[in-house]
Design a protein around this motif. Structure first.
Motif, PDB file in Angstrom:
ATOM      1  N   ASN A   3       0.801  -1.222   0.000  1.00  3.28           N
ATOM      2  CA  ASN A   3       0.000   0.000   0.000  1.00  3.28           C
ATOM      3  C   ASN A   3       0.838   1.278   0.000  1.00  3.28           C
ATOM      4  N   LYS A   4       2.160   1.125  -0.120  1.00  4.57           N
ATOM      5  CA  LYS A   4       2.996   2.306  -0.302  1.00  4.57           C
ATOM      6  C   LYS A   4       3.224   2.581  -1.783  1.00  4.57           C
ATOM      7  N   MET A   5       2.841   1.638  -2.640  1.00  2.00           N
ATOM      8  CA  MET A   5       3.085   1.792  -4.069  1.00  2.00           C
ATOM      9  C   MET A   5       2.150   2.838  -4.672  1.00  2.00           C
ATOM     10  N   PRO A   6       2.640   3.587  -5.662  1.00  2.00           N
ATOM     11  CA  PRO A   6       1.826   4.642  -6.268  1.00  2.00           C
ATOM     12  C   PRO A   6       0.758   4.082  -7.206  1.00  2.00           C
ATOM     13  N   ILE A   7      -0.439   4.610  -7.101  1.00  2.00           N
ATOM     14  CA  ILE A   7      -1.563   4.193  -7.933  1.00  2.00           C
ATOM     15  C   ILE A   7      -2.207   5.435  -8.548  1.00  2.00           C
ATOM     16  N   ALA A   8      -2.470   5.357  -9.854  1.00  2.00           N
ATOM     17  CA  ALA A   8      -3.169   6.431 -10.538  1.00  2.00           C
ATOM     18  C   ALA A   8      -4.640   6.059 -10.694  1.00  2.00           C
ATOM     19  N   VAL A   9      -5.505   7.031 -10.508  1.00  2.32           N
ATOM     20  CA  VAL A   9      -6.931   6.866 -10.776  1.00  2.32           C
ATOM     21  C   VAL A   9      -7.302   7.883 -11.840  1.00  2.32           C
ATOM     22  N   VAL A  10      -7.678   7.392 -13.017  1.00  2.00           N
ATOM     23  CA  VAL A  10      -8.019   8.269 -14.134  1.00  2.00           C
ATOM     24  C   VAL A  10      -9.538   8.350 -14.236  1.00  2.00           C
ATOM     25  N   GLY A  11     -10.063   9.527 -13.936  1.00  2.00           N
ATOM     26  CA  GLY A  11     -11.507   9.731 -13.906  1.00  2.00           C
ATOM     27  C   GLY A  11     -11.981   9.909 -12.474  1.00  2.00           C
ATOM     28  N   ALA A  12     -12.642  11.029 -12.190  1.00  2.00           N
ATOM     29  CA  ALA A  12     -13.100  11.305 -10.830  1.00  2.00           C
ATOM     30  C   ALA A  12     -14.615  11.396 -10.770  1.00  2.00           C
ATOM     31  N   GLY A  27      -3.902   4.099   2.801  1.00  2.00           N
ATOM     32  CA  GLY A  27      -2.488   4.433   2.827  1.00  2.00           C
ATOM     33  C   GLY A  27      -1.773   4.394   1.500  1.00  2.00           C
ATOM     34  N   TYR A  28      -2.473   4.143   0.414  1.00  2.00           N
ATOM     35  CA  TYR A  28      -1.830   4.130  -0.902  1.00  2.00           C
ATOM     36  C   TYR A  28      -1.488   5.554  -1.339  1.00  2.00           C
ATOM     37  N   ALA A  29      -0.439   5.660  -2.137  1.00  2.00           N
ATOM     38  CA  ALA A  29      -0.055   6.951  -2.719  1.00  2.00           C
ATOM     39  C   ALA A  29      -0.856   7.146  -4.000  1.00  2.00           C
ATOM     40  N   VAL A  30      -1.977   7.837  -3.887  1.00  2.00           N
ATOM     41  CA  VAL A  30      -2.946   7.948  -4.985  1.00  2.00           C
ATOM     42  C   VAL A  30      -2.784   9.277  -5.703  1.00  2.00           C
ATOM     43  N   THR A  31      -2.825   9.211  -7.034  1.00  2.00           N
ATOM     44  CA  THR A  31      -2.879  10.417  -7.860  1.00  2.00           C
ATOM     45  C   THR A  31      -4.127  10.344  -8.723  1.00  2.00           C
ATOM     46  N   ILE A  32      -4.961  11.378  -8.654  1.00  2.00           N
ATOM     47  CA  ILE A  32      -6.229  11.424  -9.382  1.00  2.00           C
ATOM     48  C   ILE A  32      -6.088  12.347 -10.586  1.00  2.00           C
ATOM     49  N   TYR A  33      -6.590  11.861 -11.736  1.00  2.00           N
ATOM     50  CA  TYR A  33      -6.603  12.688 -12.945  1.00  2.00           C
ATOM     51  C   TYR A  33      -8.042  12.784 -13.449  1.00  2.00           C
ATOM     52  N   ASP A  34      -8.482  14.005 -13.738  1.00  2.00           N
ATOM     53  CA  ASP A  34      -9.817  14.160 -14.320  1.00  2.00           C
ATOM     54  C   ASP A  34      -9.915  15.511 -15.006  1.00  2.00           C
ATOM     55  N   GLU A  35     -10.091  15.469 -16.311  1.00  2.00           N
ATOM     56  CA  GLU A  35     -10.254  16.710 -17.062  1.00  2.00           C
ATOM     57  C   GLU A  35     -11.640  17.316 -16.806  1.00  2.00           C
ATOM     58  N   GLY A  36     -12.626  16.449 -16.543  1.00  2.00           N
ATOM     59  CA  GLY A  36     -13.948  16.925 -16.145  1.00  2.00           C
ATOM     60  C   GLY A  36     -14.963  17.068 -17.251  1.00  2.00           C
ATOM     61  N   THR A  37     -14.533  17.157 -18.493  1.00  2.00           N
ATOM     62  CA  THR A  37     -15.458  17.404 -19.593  1.00  2.00           C
ATOM     63  C   THR A  37     -16.473  16.271 -19.736  1.00  2.00           C
ATOM     64  N   GLY A  38     -17.765  16.600 -19.659  1.00  2.00           N
ATOM     65  CA  GLY A  38     -18.812  15.635 -19.949  1.00  2.00           C
ATOM     66  C   GLY A  38     -19.046  14.560 -18.922  1.00  2.00           C
ATOM     67  N   GLN A  39     -18.334  14.634 -17.797  1.00  2.00           N
ATOM     68  CA  GLN A  39     -18.452  13.580 -16.799  1.00  2.00           C
ATOM     69  C   GLN A  39     -19.916  13.334 -16.419  1.00  2.00           C
ATOM     70  N   ALA A  40     -20.332  12.087 -16.479  1.00  2.00           N
ATOM     71  CA  ALA A  40     -21.734  11.760 -16.221  1.00  2.00           C
ATOM     72  C   ALA A  40     -22.145  12.104 -14.795  1.00  2.00           C
ATOM     73  N   THR A  41     -21.288  11.766 -13.821  1.00  2.00           N
ATOM     74  CA  THR A  41     -21.669  11.956 -12.422  1.00  2.00           C
ATOM     75  C   THR A  41     -21.875  13.413 -12.075  1.00  2.00           C
TER      76      THR A  41
END
Length: 382
Positions: A3-12, A27-41
């Motif tokens: 859980n120290k390894m880096p994880i990317a989440v694409v889409g918020a 405890g994971y090292a998370v990086t979130i990416y989201d441009e936001g255009t058109g996101q359904a939620t």
């Protein structure tokens, strides 16, 4: 996975934001990416009441029912007061059918489902007078089935709080377009206009934009976009305690606090990624809602929201690890039930990443049915 390894989440959206929240909390090292255009939620306002759906897909129902049951846990984990929340609240659901016979049939189905899903709450067929007492704007001579466990959820507020909580847990957030590449050493690289980072694992929760990410890597993806439009209205009454309404059709009526009422949504296939509101479609929606609640025809239109849902050729969702791509996880195809099933899908993605047993078997939602490698990808070296 460490859980120290880096994880990317694409889409918020609902899946990505929930996944990022739980991974960062673990405890994971998370990086979130989201441009936001058109996101359904971000455009969505939803009814959490899958038990009264007559869709026959058992896998869909299992997922949606588990998603509805999971919401109170999610709210508790977010420290959200469900009794006074603008994000999620159990206000009950009113469901209409074309005839008393069909309504009685639905009640029978709901009573049976309540045996395994007590979250449905109390069930009763209400008279027109009883309906009007619960929601004064409704003018009908029909009865309706009321389920006290039905809830409303504001997708935009929910994902905002999830992302804020993830960042508070230490996650990084970049509102940028992300490009994914794979390396020969089993790592993944995300490049944006401002930086490049390497990851041990990546969660692709990009909804209808999943093909755009995976096709350059040699995959075909069975995902198509579906346009959804909603109208936000304002009325003078206090609407906080009003139940949500599922008429006999697709256009729901969802009251929120402070006189806000959402009507929608459309289900427009093969419209590409068009995010321009259609005056014609909005007028039809408003007219349909006014048939049940005539005063809505004179309500103040505050805004129209448009989002792009993702759906598959058989209208079923999928999630899990991409075959022959260790550490690459996806979820898509949720369609119009994303707010209901998204959080439980995110929970199971988190369980897969943490190598824990999932809430129920994921093989009912196989990634391999919808994602195929079409040609070899020229791997890059770090």
């Amino acid at each position: 996975m460490n859980n120290k390894m880096p994880i990317a989440v694409v889409g918020a959206g609902i899946v990505g934001a929930t996944t990022a929240f739980y991974l960062s909390a673990a405890g994971y090292a998370v990086t979130i990416y989201d441009e936001g255009t058109g996101q359904a939620t971000s455009a969505a306002a939803g009814i959490i009441c899958p038990w009264l759906s007559q869709r026959r897909n058992k896998q869909w129902y299992q997922l949606a029912a588990a998603g509805a049951a999971f919401y109170p846990t999610l709210m508790q984990d977010l420290n959200e007061d469900m009794m006074n929340s603008d994000i999620y609240r159990q206000v009950g659901t009113l469901v209409f059918k074309k005839s008393p016979e069909l309504l009685a049939k639905l009640e029978k189905i709901a009573l049976k489902r309540r045996e395994t899903a007590p979250e449905i709450g109390e069930l009763s067929i209400l008279s027109p007078a009883e309906i009007k007492a619960k929601l004064p704007l409704l003018e009908t001579e029909q009865s309706a089935l009321f389920a006290s466990g039905g809830a409303r959820v504001d997708g935009s507020l929910l994902t905002k709080k999830l992302v804020e909580a993830a960042v508070s847990n230490g996650a990084d957030y970049f509102p940028e377009k992300a490009q994914l590449t794979m390396s020969t050493t089993g790592t993944y690289t995300i490049a944006t206009p401002t930086h490049t980072k390497h990851f041990s694992a990546v969660v692709l929760a990009a909804g209808a934009w999943l093909p755009e990410i995976l096709q350059p890597l040699g995959f075909s993806v069975d995902i198509r976009p579906q346009k959804g439009q909603l109208i936000h209205l304002e009325v003078e009454e206090e609407t906080q305690d009003w139940p949500v309404v599922m008429p006999d059709g697709e256009k729901d009526i969802i009251p929120f606090p402070n006189g806000r009422i959402v009507v929608g949504a459309t289900h427009e296939n093969d419209e590409g990624y068009d995010l321009v509101p259609s005056e014609e479609k909005l007028a039809v929606m408003l007219n349909e809602a006014a048939e049940l609640a005539p005063s809505l025809a004179k309500a103040t239109i505050k805004e129209a929201r448009v989002g792009t849902r993702a759906f598959t050729s058989d209208f079923s969702p999928f999630f899990g690890e991409v075959p022959e791509s260790p550490g690459l996880y996806v979820a898509s195809g949720l369609g119009s039930s994303g707010l209901t099933s998204g959080p439980i899908i995110a929970r199971m993605l988190t369980q897969l990443i943490m190598d824990k047993p999932t809430d129920f078997p994921v093989f009912d939602y196989p990634v391999a049915r919808y994602i195929h490698r079409t040609h070899s990808y020229t791997e890059i070296k770090d």
